[in-house]
Design a protein around this motif. Structure first.
Motif, PDB file in Angstrom:
ATOM      1  N   SER A 181      40.052  34.475  37.132  1.00  0.00           N
ATOM      2  CA  SER A 181      40.997  35.800  36.239  1.00  0.00           C
ATOM      3  C   SER A 181      42.476  35.671  37.112  1.00  0.00           C
ATOM      4  O   SER A 181      43.380  35.684  36.336  1.00  0.00           O
ATOM      5  CB  SER A 181      39.879  36.708  36.105  1.00  0.00           C
ATOM      6  OG  SER A 181      39.338  37.237  35.236  1.00  0.00           O
TER       7      SER A 181
ATOM      8  N   ARG B 171      45.689  34.176  34.560  1.00  0.00           N
ATOM      9  CA  ARG B 171      45.866  35.189  33.887  1.00  0.00           C
ATOM     10  C   ARG B 171      48.097  34.493  34.940  1.00  0.00           C
ATOM     11  O   ARG B 171      48.737  34.215  34.242  1.00  0.00           O
ATOM     12  CB  ARG B 171      46.583  35.913  34.538  1.00  0.00           C
ATOM     13  CG  ARG B 171      47.528  37.576  34.265  1.00  0.00           C
ATOM     14  CD  ARG B 171      47.256  38.658  35.160  1.00  0.00           C
ATOM     15  NE  ARG B 171      45.876  39.054  35.095  1.00  0.00           N
ATOM     16  CZ  ARG B 171      44.728  39.438  35.957  1.00  0.00           C
ATOM     17  NH1 ARG B 171      45.325  39.356  36.669  1.00  0.00           N
ATOM     18  NH2 ARG B 171      43.291  39.697  36.246  1.00  0.00           N
TER      19      ARG B 171
ATOM     20  N   GLY C 280      32.675  32.008  39.125  1.00  0.00           N
ATOM     21  CA  GLY C 280      32.217  33.779  38.430  1.00  0.00           C
ATOM     22  C   GLY C 280      33.970  33.616  37.933  1.00  0.00           C
ATOM     23  O   GLY C 280      35.057  33.484  38.836  1.00  0.00           O
ATOM     24  N   LEU C 281      33.579  34.100  36.938  1.00  0.00           N
ATOM     25  CA  LEU C 281      35.343  34.010  36.058  1.00  0.00           C
ATOM     26  C   LEU C 281      35.868  35.252  36.820  1.00  0.00           C
ATOM     27  O   LEU C 281      37.143  35.254  36.614  1.00  0.00           O
ATOM     28  CB  LEU C 281      35.061  34.681  34.336  1.00  0.00           C
ATOM     29  CG  LEU C 281      33.739  33.558  33.966  1.00  0.00           C
ATOM     30  CD1 LEU C 281      33.552  34.180  32.348  1.00  0.00           C
ATOM     31  CD2 LEU C 281      34.904  33.020  33.923  1.00  0.00           C
ATOM     32  N   ALA C 282      35.687  36.631  36.965  1.00  0.00           N
ATOM     33  CA  ALA C 282      35.956  37.496  38.310  1.00  0.00           C
ATOM     34  C   ALA C 282      36.724  36.882  38.876  1.00  0.00           C
ATOM     35  O   ALA C 282      38.338  37.348  38.750  1.00  0.00           O
ATOM     36  CB  ALA C 282      35.320  38.227  38.580  1.00  0.00           C
ATOM     37  N   LYS C 283      36.958  36.056  39.927  1.00  0.00           N
ATOM     38  CA  LYS C 283      37.651  35.249  40.806  1.00  0.00           C
ATOM     39  C   LYS C 283      38.989  34.183  40.336  1.00  0.00           C
ATOM     40  O   LYS C 283      39.939  34.172  40.678  1.00  0.00           O
ATOM     41  CB  LYS C 283      36.662  34.376  41.894  1.00  0.00           C
ATOM     42  CG  LYS C 283      37.495  33.886  42.652  1.00  0.00           C
ATOM     43  CD  LYS C 283      36.432  32.920  43.419  1.00  0.00           C
ATOM     44  CE  LYS C 283      37.113  31.771  44.477  1.00  0.00           C
ATOM     45  NZ  LYS C 283      36.525  31.300  45.810  1.00  0.00           N
TER      46      LYS C 283
END
Length: 107
Positions: free
Chosen positions: A93, A97, A88-91
């Motif tokens: 990010s 960054r 998942g993208l949230a994990k």
């Protein structure tokens, strides 16, 4: 994927990427960033796309692939992409960054 990667070395600009039960190391070295830039275009444009929320999944997978250090035996780029989707993208990010900060600020 199988194998154990060394812990990331922050002094070298490395980041940890935990995917599919593996801890992978990403290092935005000169060679890795040149390879990513050849595929994705100028790095400043990549950072701008990320800041505008327009970084694609394929952009992220390509950047991670080129920055990957000592990948587990048998890991393919498609396998990395599938693991990214699964995580998942949230994990991911914060890892993205961190790599983007290295691109902008160096180490």
């Amino acid at each position: 994927m199988s194998g154990v990667s060394e812990a990331p070395n922050g002094a070298r600009g490395e980041a940890a990427l935990d995917l599919a039960g593996e801890r992978l190391r990403l290092r935005p070295s000169f060679a890795a960033l040149v390879a990513a830039e050849e595929e994705l275009g100028p790095l400043f444009d990549l950072v701008d796309r990320a800041a505008d929320g327009k970084l694609s999944l394929s952009d992220m997978a390509a950047l991670f692939w080129h920055c990957l250090v000592d990948p587990p035996q048998g890991l393919t780029r498609d396998g990395l992409g599938e693991a990214i989707v699964e995580a998942g993208l949230a994990k991911l990010s914060p890892v993205l960054r961190g790599i983007l900060k290295q691109i902008l600020g160096g180490r």
